[in-house]
Design a protein around this motif. Structure first.
Motif, PDB file in Angstrom:
ATOM      1  N   PRO A 196       0.780  -1.233   0.000  1.00 52.30           N
ATOM      2  CA  PRO A 196       0.000   0.000   0.000  1.00 52.30           C
ATOM      3  C   PRO A 196       0.819   1.295   0.000  1.00 52.30           C
ATOM      4  CG  PRO A 196      -0.086  -1.063   2.158  1.00 52.30           C
ATOM      5  CD  PRO A 196       0.648  -1.991   1.256  1.00 52.30           C
ATOM      6  N   SER A 197       2.117   1.232   0.250  1.00 47.42           N
ATOM      7  CA  SER A 197       2.934   2.455   0.194  1.00 47.42           C
ATOM      8  C   SER A 197       4.372   2.057  -0.118  1.00 47.42           C
ATOM      9  CB  SER A 197       2.898   3.205   1.537  1.00 47.42           C
ATOM     10  OG  SER A 197       3.574   2.430   2.520  1.00 47.42           O
ATOM     11  N   LEU A 198       5.185   3.047  -0.457  1.00 46.00           N
ATOM     12  CA  LEU A 198       6.590   2.772  -0.759  1.00 46.00           C
ATOM     13  C   LEU A 198       7.290   2.216   0.488  1.00 46.00           C
ATOM     14  CD1 LEU A 198       8.924   2.960  -2.755  1.00 46.00           C
ATOM     15  CD2 LEU A 198       9.283   5.327  -2.021  1.00 46.00           C
ATOM     16  N   ARG A 199       6.945   2.794   1.657  1.00 43.20           N
ATOM     17  CA  ARG A 199       7.556   2.334   2.916  1.00 43.20           C
ATOM     18  C   ARG A 199       7.263   0.847   3.160  1.00 43.20           C
ATOM     19  NH1 ARG A 199       5.572   2.238   8.297  1.00 43.20           N
ATOM     20  NH2 ARG A 199       7.293   2.117   9.774  1.00 43.20           N
ATOM     21  N   ARG A 200       5.977   0.488   3.002  1.00 42.75           N
ATOM     22  CA  ARG A 200       5.601  -0.924   3.225  1.00 42.75           C
ATOM     23  C   ARG A 200       6.286  -1.832   2.210  1.00 42.75           C
ATOM     24  NH1 ARG A 200       4.301  -1.382   8.300  1.00 42.75           N
ATOM     25  NH2 ARG A 200       2.835   0.222   8.887  1.00 42.75           N
ATOM     26  N   LYS A 201       6.432  -1.322   0.980  1.00 51.44           N
ATOM     27  CA  LYS A 201       7.058  -2.143  -0.064  1.00 51.44           C
ATOM     28  C   LYS A 201       8.538  -2.373   0.266  1.00 51.44           C
ATOM     29  CE  LYS A 201       7.562  -2.361  -5.057  1.00 51.44           C
ATOM     30  NZ  LYS A 201       6.702  -2.228  -6.209  1.00 51.44           N
TER      31      LYS A 201
END
Ligand code: BYC
Length: 336
Positions: free
Chosen positions: A64-69
């Motif tokens: 869901p976000s770059l951080r989570r990825k």
């Protein structure tokens, strides 16, 4: 002249090392059955790490976000690393990685039952971190003291990374629990699906565990399956309370007398079916692994060709050097 000790002496030395809770190292003598048990367990463990990349890898492209990825990518890469340390530890016992891969792909060696369940929502990424890695830590911390040196040393590094994995899962679930009703429902649904399969990760009950007694006598396993399952439940219930999720077990309650939580019995028939190959995702997981192995054939061939070319170049350089040393210049040097 060196004398080779007779087998009873070797066995006595091995037994003494085990009794002292010391390490057996690759060049030490060991009984065949000890070696075989280690190969079985370490290989299964390595395969679990590699197959275990699939359920979470499924969500990398949909994070869901770059951080989570970034977090998920790092975690899945760590699992590949764990597989490699473990395959290397196993190779010290005289089997090759190619043989182990073949045993996995032909279904003759197992991997953890938990990876035969699907990941249906992003909450599953959090649940795998919290519960699956939490169970893995419970099982693997005692393995840092296992009697076989290379396995124990691999486990030390793996456990440090697993602890980060568990925290990232818990943090993801905590964030979702502080979000919308829909996100909270997603977390609860995920925990409901994973709870019982996670309890099965510790293996069958002690009374039905054919390998435990001997593996514990050899110091390969330091705790029984039921001991570790209990430890995990005791550790996890307060975490579930802090998170605000319900564990799907009506029999779960604190037992003052025992000083532990009582809990229900997993469905052992389901466990037997999953390790027989009839779980929800067994066929898919193996087919995916087989395809990845076949698609990677060119990399293995290129690496082998490169290694052969380098070896040939080294050999010819050594030959030229040797010829140079006995050639005209060298002879001239001797004459002077
Ligand atoms: N799944 O006599 P028992 C991870 C088999 S990866 C499948 O109690 P033992 C992660 C068992 O092999 C975590 N099979 O056996 C990765 C035996 O069959 P065989 C993996 C199971 O060996 C990526 C039969 O049942 N961890 O954390 O004394 C992402 C009878 O069992 C299972 C390890 O591999 C199972 N759950 O004890 C995220 C830990 N349970 O071999 C996370 C190392 C049992 O005779 N392994 N079986 O045909 C161990 O500690 C032990 O091998 C076990 C089983 C406790 C698993």
């Amino acid at each position: 002249m060196t004398t080779i000790p007779a087998e009873p002496d070797l066995q006595a030395a091995f037994d003494a090392t085990i009794d002292r809770h010391d390490r057996i190292e690759p060049r030490d003598w060991m009984p065949d059955a000890y070696r075989k048990t280690l190969v079985r367990q370490i290989a299964q463990h390595a395969h679990s790490e590699i197959i275990g990349m699939q359920p979470e890898g499924n969500w990398i492209g949909r994070a869901p976000s770059l951080r989570r990825k970034a977090i998920l990518l790092a975690k899945v890469q760590d699992e590949a690393g764990h597989g490699l340390y473990l395959y290397s530890a196993c190779e010290t016992l005289g089997v090759s990685r190619a043989e182990l891969t073949d045993l996995l792909l032909s279904g003759r060696q197992k991997y953890s039952s938990i990876f035969n369940y699907p990941t249906l929502s992003y909450a599953d990424v959090g649940t795998i971190g919290w519960l699956v890695d939490g169970a893995a830590i419970c099982n693997q911390v005692p393995l840092c003291r296992t009697s076989y040196g290379p396995y124990g040393r691999a486990m030390i590094r793996i456990c440090k990374e697993e602890s980060f994995h568990q925290r990232q899962g818990y943090e993801l679930l905590m964030t979702m629990m502080r979000g919308t009703d829909e996100q909270r429902a997603m977390v609860q649904e995920s925990v409901d699906r994973f709870w019982w399969p996670v309890l099965m990760m510790f293996g069958p009950p002690d009374a039905q565990s054919p390998n435990s007694a001997q593996s514990m006598a050899w110091g390969i396993k330091r705790n029984s399956n039921d001991e570790l399952r209990q430890k995990f439940v005791d550790m996890t219930v307060p975490q579930a309370e802090a998170l605000g999720v319900t564990l799907p077990d009506p029999g779960l309650r604190w037992n003052e007398e025992r000083g532990h939580y009582d809990f229900g019995e997993p469905d052992w028939q389901e466990f037997a079916a999953v390790i027989r190959g009839d779980g929800p995702c067994n066929a898919q997981r193996l087919a995916h692994r087989r395809a990845a192995h076949e698609e990677g054939a060119w990399v293995r061939e290129a690496a082998t060709a490169f290694a052969e070319r380098e070896a040939a170049a080294r050999e010819s350089a050594a030959r030229e050097q040797a010829e140079g040393a006995s050639g005209p210049a060298a002879r001239e040097g001797v004459a002077r």
